[in-house]
Structure formats: C-alpha cells, structure tokens
Enzyme design. Structure first.
Site, PDB file in Angstrom:
ATOM      1  N   GLY A 194       0.835  -1.205   0.000  1.00 19.14           N
ATOM      2  CA  GLY A 194       0.000   0.000   0.000  1.00 19.14           C
ATOM      3  C   GLY A 194       0.860   1.241   0.000  1.00 19.14           C
ATOM      4  O   GLY A 194       2.031   1.204  -0.384  1.00 19.14           O
ATOM      5  N   GLY A 232       2.459   6.238   3.738  1.00 18.90           N
ATOM      6  CA  GLY A 232       1.980   6.715   5.046  1.00 18.90           C
ATOM      7  C   GLY A 232       1.579   5.553   5.938  1.00 18.90           C
ATOM      8  O   GLY A 232       2.034   5.460   7.098  1.00 18.90           O
ATOM      9  N   VAL A 233       0.759   4.670   5.418  1.00 17.04           N
ATOM     10  CA  VAL A 233       0.321   3.519   6.216  1.00 17.04           C
ATOM     11  C   VAL A 233       1.498   2.557   6.434  1.00 17.04           C
ATOM     12  O   VAL A 233       1.600   1.907   7.475  1.00 17.04           O
ATOM     13  CB  VAL A 233      -0.890   2.809   5.557  1.00 17.04           C
ATOM     14  CG1 VAL A 233      -1.310   1.589   6.352  1.00 17.04           C
ATOM     15  CG2 VAL A 233      -2.064   3.777   5.444  1.00 17.04           C
ATOM     16  N   GLY A 234       2.409   2.526   5.468  1.00 17.98           N
ATOM     17  CA  GLY A 234       3.616   1.696   5.634  1.00 17.98           C
ATOM     18  C   GLY A 234       4.361   2.061   6.914  1.00 17.98           C
ATOM     19  O   GLY A 234       4.838   1.191   7.657  1.00 17.98           O
ATOM     20  N   GLU A 266       5.717  -3.327   0.633  1.00 20.74           N
ATOM     21  CA  GLU A 266       5.595  -3.192  -0.822  1.00 20.74           C
ATOM     22  C   GLU A 266       4.881  -1.870  -1.072  1.00 20.74           C
ATOM     23  O   GLU A 266       3.656  -1.797  -1.034  1.00 20.74           O
ATOM     24  CB  GLU A 266       4.797  -4.372  -1.394  1.00 20.74           C
ATOM     25  CG  GLU A 266       5.494  -5.722  -1.245  1.00 20.74           C
ATOM     26  CD  GLU A 266       6.623  -5.912  -2.248  1.00 20.74           C
ATOM     27  OE1 GLU A 266       6.639  -5.217  -3.277  1.00 20.74           O
ATOM     28  OE2 GLU A 266       7.500  -6.762  -2.001  1.00 20.74           O
ATOM     29  N   CYS A 294       0.977  -0.059  -9.286  1.00 18.27           N
ATOM     30  CA  CYS A 294       2.137   0.514  -8.595  1.00 18.27           C
ATOM     31  C   CYS A 294       3.361   0.625  -9.493  1.00 18.27           C
ATOM     32  O   CYS A 294       4.193   1.497  -9.290  1.00 18.27           O
ATOM     33  CB  CYS A 294       2.463  -0.310  -7.358  1.00 18.27           C
ATOM     34  SG  CYS A 294       2.723  -2.042  -7.742  1.00 18.27           S
TER      35      CYS A 294
HETATM   36  P1  NAD Z   1      -5.318   0.854   0.598  1.00 17.99           P
HETATM   37  O1  NAD Z   1      -6.103   2.116   0.843  1.00 17.99           O
HETATM   38  O2  NAD Z   1      -6.051  -0.350   0.119  1.00 17.99           O
HETATM   39  O3  NAD Z   1      -4.511   0.532   1.905  1.00 17.99           O
HETATM   40  C1  NAD Z   1      -3.693  -0.625   2.005  1.00 17.99           C
HETATM   41  C2  NAD Z   1      -4.063  -1.393   3.236  1.00 17.99           C
HETATM   42  O4  NAD Z   1      -3.766  -0.607   4.391  1.00 17.99           O
HETATM   43  C3  NAD Z   1      -5.547  -1.763   3.335  1.00 17.99           C
HETATM   44  O5  NAD Z   1      -5.676  -3.122   3.654  1.00 17.99           O
HETATM   45  C4  NAD Z   1      -6.066  -0.849   4.408  1.00 17.99           C
HETATM   46  O6  NAD Z   1      -7.115  -1.440   5.165  1.00 17.99           O
HETATM   47  C5  NAD Z   1      -4.867  -0.617   5.290  1.00 17.99           C
HETATM   48  N1  NAD Z   1      -4.923   0.666   5.976  1.00 17.99           N
HETATM   49  C6  NAD Z   1      -5.370   1.840   5.474  1.00 17.99           C
HETATM   50  N2  NAD Z   1      -5.246   2.822   6.401  1.00 17.99           N
HETATM   51  C7  NAD Z   1      -4.714   2.258   7.513  1.00 17.99           C
HETATM   52  C8  NAD Z   1      -4.329   2.744   8.804  1.00 17.99           C
HETATM   53  N3  NAD Z   1      -4.474   4.028   9.135  1.00 17.99           N
HETATM   54  N4  NAD Z   1      -3.805   1.873   9.685  1.00 17.99           N
HETATM   55  C9  NAD Z   1      -3.641   0.585   9.351  1.00 17.99           C
HETATM   56  N5  NAD Z   1      -3.981   0.060   8.136  1.00 17.99           N
HETATM   57  C10 NAD Z   1      -4.510   0.877   7.240  1.00 17.99           C
HETATM   58  O7  NAD Z   1      -4.205   1.098  -0.458  1.00 17.99           O
HETATM   59  P2  NAD Z   1      -3.437   2.409  -0.787  1.00 17.99           P
HETATM   60  O8  NAD Z   1      -2.593   2.820   0.359  1.00 17.99           O
HETATM   61  O9  NAD Z   1      -4.348   3.389  -1.443  1.00 17.99           O
HETATM   62  O10 NAD Z   1      -2.513   1.773  -1.929  1.00 17.99           O
HETATM   63  C11 NAD Z   1      -1.996   2.520  -2.942  1.00 17.99           C
HETATM   64  C12 NAD Z   1      -0.499   2.576  -2.820  1.00 17.99           C
HETATM   65  O11 NAD Z   1       0.002   1.262  -2.767  1.00 17.99           O
HETATM   66  C13 NAD Z   1       0.180   3.236  -3.982  1.00 17.99           C
HETATM   67  O12 NAD Z   1       1.221   4.028  -3.477  1.00 17.99           O
HETATM   68  C14 NAD Z   1       0.732   2.081  -4.767  1.00 17.99           C
HETATM   69  O13 NAD Z   1       1.850   2.406  -5.539  1.00 17.99           O
HETATM   70  C15 NAD Z   1       1.055   1.117  -3.674  1.00 17.99           C
HETATM   71  N6  NAD Z   1       1.071  -0.250  -4.172  1.00 17.99           N
HETATM   72  C16 NAD Z   1       2.230  -0.934  -4.095  1.00 17.99           C
HETATM   73  C17 NAD Z   1       2.280  -2.217  -4.600  1.00 17.99           C
HETATM   74  C18 NAD Z   1       3.540  -3.025  -4.543  1.00 17.99           C
HETATM   75  O14 NAD Z   1       3.446  -4.223  -4.769  1.00 17.99           O
HETATM   76  N7  NAD Z   1       4.680  -2.443  -4.243  1.00 17.99           N
HETATM   77  C19 NAD Z   1       1.144  -2.796  -5.151  1.00 17.99           C
HETATM   78  C20 NAD Z   1      -0.013  -2.060  -5.176  1.00 17.99           C
HETATM   79  C21 NAD Z   1      -0.053  -0.791  -4.680  1.00 17.99           C
END
Ligand code: NAD
Length: 458
Positions: free
Chosen positions: A190, A193-195, A212, A246
């Site tokens: 994802g 920020g959440v990372g 990721e 991504c």
């Molecule tokens: P998302 O909104 O689905 O969030 C990802 C996960 O984090 C979800 O399961 C969600 O429930 C959880 N989450 C959200 N907020 C949270 C919080 N405050 N605390 C704990 N968990 C929380 O996805 P996103 O963040 O919109 O994803 C998009 C990003 O992900 C882009 O930057 C994209 O490039 C990246 N991405 C990376 C890959 C990769 O394989 N490297 C693949 C797809 C997407």
C-alpha cells in the site's frame, strides 16, 4: 468489530503453528492445491467481483490476477521440495571436519495486508509464499475493493485449513487491532503513510516487515528506440487497470525534439486499444472510488493536456490522458499519480534524465526504452530502483525468478517465487562438526605458540 474475535483468531493460528502441522511439506502442497482449486472453481465469481470493483476486463483480470496466481501456485508446487531442502555451503579449513548448511524454517504466524488495485493478487501471491514456507497467516484484504474482499472472506475458509488461515475484513479499525498482535512477519502492500504505521506497530514486537510501497516510476524514452513497439508497451503498461498499478510508468522523460512523434505514436496506440472513445471500451477500467476520482480529476486543473482529459464522475471514468511538463511544485509532480494520467517531461538531452531521477525518491520500477547499449549501461549503473524494465513495461513481474520489491521509499524486502519463500522463512545456519581431530589449539591454557599457529590458520 470484535476485539476479542481478532485476538481469538490470532491465538488460534499461533496454536496451530505450534502443533507443527504446517511444517509438513505434503500438507503445504495440499493447501497450495486447494488454493488453486478455489480460484478455478470460482473463476467466474472472482472475474465478476473484479469487474464490479475496478471494471477489469476478463483478459486483464486473468493475466494480472487469476492466471498470475495459478502460475505462481504451479511454480511453487513444482519447486517447493527443492526450496525447503537444506542449502549446503562450504566449510573453511579451520572448521573441518564439518558440514555447513542453511535450513529453511517457517517463521510462524504472519500478517498479509493487501491494497485494492490488484485485490486478489496482492493478498494471495504473498499467501502462496507464506503457505509454501510453512506459516499460518491472517489475510487482510483492502476494504476499498469491496466485492473481492467479500469473496476472499467467503471462499478461503471453504478451501484452506481454517485453523491455519483466516481472513479479517474491515478497514483502519480492524487493521489497527490486528497490528497490536505479535506476528512473526508482516507483509504490507500500500501507500507510504500507512507503511510507516505498520512498521511502527511492528517495532513494538520486533516483528520483521516487508513493505511493498509505491511512488513515481520514471520511464526514459530515448530517440533511438523502436517508436511503435515502445508506444504500444508504454500505453499497455500505463493504461492497464486505468493506471492504478504501482509499477505503471508515472512520468516519461524524452528529448524535446522527440515529443511530437512520440505523442502521435502513443495517441495511435490509445485509439487502437480503447477506440476513439475509451468510455465505450469494455477493456478500459474505472477509478476505484469517488475519493480517488476527485484526487485525479483535480490533478488536471491548469495543466497542458495533450491527449484526453475527459472525465465522468458518475462512472468514475477518466480518459487516458497525457499532460505535458507540469510544474515541479504541482501535485502531479509531488505525488504518485496512480491513475490514467501520463506525464511527459521534456529535456534538451536524454542524459539529463539521470540526475533528474536521482533527485527524487528511489522508485519501485524504472523503465528505459532505447537501442543505445551505452546509454542503457549508464542508466543501470547511475540510478537505483526496485526493478528495471528495459524496452518493456512491467513484464519483469511475469518472471518468478526475479524478486519483486522496492528500495528506499518504494519499500523493503521482496517476494515472488523462491524470494517469497525466503521472505517467509528463517534460513537457520547449521554447522555440524565431527568428533574426530579435536585439535586443542583453541582451548586454554593459551600460549604464544598456539596463538602463532591460529594466526596462520585464520
Ligand atoms: P489501501 O487504501 O487499500 O490501503 C492498504 C491497506 O492498508 C488496506 O488493507 C487498508 O485497510 C490498510 N490501511 C489503510 N489505512 C490504515 C491505517 N491508518 N492503519 C492501518 N492500516 C490501514 O491502499 P493504498 O494505500 O491506497 O494503496 C496505494 C499505494 O500502494 C500506492 O502508493 C501504490 O503504488 C502502492 N502499491 C504498491 C504495490 C507493490 O506491490 N509495491 C502494489 C499495489 C499498490
């Protein structure tokens, strides 16, 4: 959400892991076969869910989600025995006679948190690796891809051992609750920020993480390239899933003199792929939700739109769009696009691309289209990226022998194929000595002659 339900689920998985059942290779193979069966039995339902969530066409959904997973499972089944074997390493003379090896062992109970853009692949590909390596797992699909998350919660318990694999649906509250538990590994896909939230929570338990993440993926197009093939591959990798990938190219860097033929070639490919009106094409995706639609539409304000630009809020539709030279401080250049807007940046000399890319965070993927091998070498040796695609977009994802993961701000750790198996394993170092030749050199009482001898040996 029931706090004690999540706690019970995690406790159950930890108890299962401690029985040792997941260590059995035959058991792992059986679970992998069940996972494949789940995908094949319910192929139509998964395709329909992906259509509802993202308007994914059947072909795109198959190649990037279901088919990708089936081939990942087949690859893992084929190689599991060899991956799980002890890996012999050489033993230096002063430790002889002895044998040294790495023994892969499962980590325990792991947490897999997925994103919405490839809602099946991003949860199940890590699961394939976690099962292969002999772990129990909690899956947390993204709440934004609603239908796919529902199906995972419905079918996973019907096919996999419920005592070893659980799905937790929900959003921030549920994920926050999950993160309070002591997992043995967390793989998160994802945004950045959440990372950071995930990594902070993991630090409380000293849990290792694979992150990721995303970022802006650059694409350098040198004028020596094959224009037509490059345009097709860039258009395919950019507008698949309506740019919500991504590893999609975020911005293209080309020389000023090459702008006009390049844009004409891209425009032709967009028309060939999605017709003159992409809103009528069955093969063109939609934006996941109103929030992301609003974010992407706002990017287009006050921009030099060369191609496309039409939007339709009711259908969460944004036309394949090309924008020229947005200013460095615009949101388009400050944030990851993650949608169907391709940025083109022009430079006087293509070599200027290298310092520009190096002035930004390290990307998840970098693309280079060129026939100039000297320039190829320069780009490879002077830039950093999780993966590099030379003369194609995203196809490195299709090779299970290449690890997939970021570097710097685009993530840490990697998976796919054996790399996924290793991510979810501990490679235990083992040295087995013989009882023969118990040389007393290392034992006290020490002496100058012993030390002299040791200095020669070490
Ligand atoms: P998302 O909104 O689905 O969030 C990802 C996960 O984090 C979800 O399961 C969600 O429930 C959880 N989450 C959200 N907020 C949270 C919080 N405050 N605390 C704990 N968990 C929380 O996805 P996103 O963040 O919109 O994803 C998009 C990003 O992900 C882009 O930057 C994209 O490039 C990246 N991405 C990376 C890959 C990769 O394989 N490297 C693949 C797809 C997407």
């Amino acid at each position: 959400m029931q706090t004690d339900t999540i706690a019970n689920q995690v406790n159950q998985l930890q108890a299962t892991f401690s029985t040792g059942v997941t260590r059995d290779i035959k058991w792992r193979l059986a679970q992998l076969k069940q996972l494949k069966l789940m995908l094949l039995d319910h192929e139509a339902a998964f395709l329909a869910a992906l259509k509802t969530d993202l308007n994914k066409s059947e072909q795109e959904a198959w190649t990037s989600e279901l088919g990708f997973l089936v081939s990942d499972i087949d690859h893992s089944i084929k190689h599991l025995n060899s991956w799980a074997k002890a890996r012999k390493v050489s033993t230096p003379m002063f430790v002889q006679p002895g044998k040294s090896y790495l023994l892969p062992e499962p980590l325990g109970t792991v947490l897999i948190i997925g994103a919405w853009n490839y809602p099946l692949q991003l949860v199940l590909a890590p699961l394939v690796a976690a099962i292969a390596a002999g772990n129990c797992a909690v899956l947390k699909p993204s709440e934004l891809s609603v239908k796919t998350a529902e199906l995972l919660a419905l079918y996973i318990p019907q096919y996999l051992d419920k005592l070893a694999y659980q799905v937790v649906t929900g959003a921030v509250v549920e994920t926050t609750e999950l993160l309070k538990h002591a997992f043995d590994h967390i793989l998160y896909t994802g945004g950045e920020g959440v990372g950071k939230i995930v990594m902070r929570a993991a630090a409380e338990h000293l849990t290792p993480v694979t992150l990721e993440l995303g970022g802006k993926c650059p694409c350098i197009v040198d004028s020596t390239t094959d224009l037509s093939v490059s345009a097709a591959r860039i258009a395919w990798s950019k507008w698949m899933n309506a740019g919500q990938t991504c590893v999609a190219p975020d911005y293209v860097i080309i020389e000023k003199a090459f702008l006009s033929p390049f844009v004409a070639a891209l425009k032709q490919k967009i028309n060939e792929f999605y017709s003159a009106d992409a809103s009528q094409s069955a093969d063109y995706g939609r934006i996941i939700n109103a929030r992301h639609f609003a974010r992407l539409s706002a990017y287009l304000q006050d921009q030099d739109v060369l191609v496309g630009g039409n939007v339709d809020a009711d259908n969460k539709y944004i036309e394949p769009t090309i924008v020229l030279n947005p200013s460095a401080d615009s949101p388009l250049m400050q944030e990851e696009v993650f949608g169907p807007i391709l940025i083109i940046l022009t430079v006087e000399n293509i070599h200027d691309a290298i310092p520009f890319i190096n002035s930004k965070a390290k990307p998840l993927a970098l693309y280079l289209y060129t026939k100039n091998t000297h320039f190829e070498h320069q780009v490879l040796s002077h830039t950093s990226a999780g993966s590099v695609g030379i003369n194609d977009g995203m196809m490195f994802m299709a090779n299970p022998n290449l690890p997939f993961g970021g570097v710097g701000n685009s993530g840490m750790g990697a998976y796919h194929g054996k790399f996924g198996f290793d991510t979810f394993s501990h490679l235990k170092s083992v040295l087995k000595r013989s009882f023969l030749f118990d040389v007393a050199l290392r034992y006290p009482p020490f002496s100058q002659s012993k030390l002299k001898m040791l200095k020669k040996l070490l």
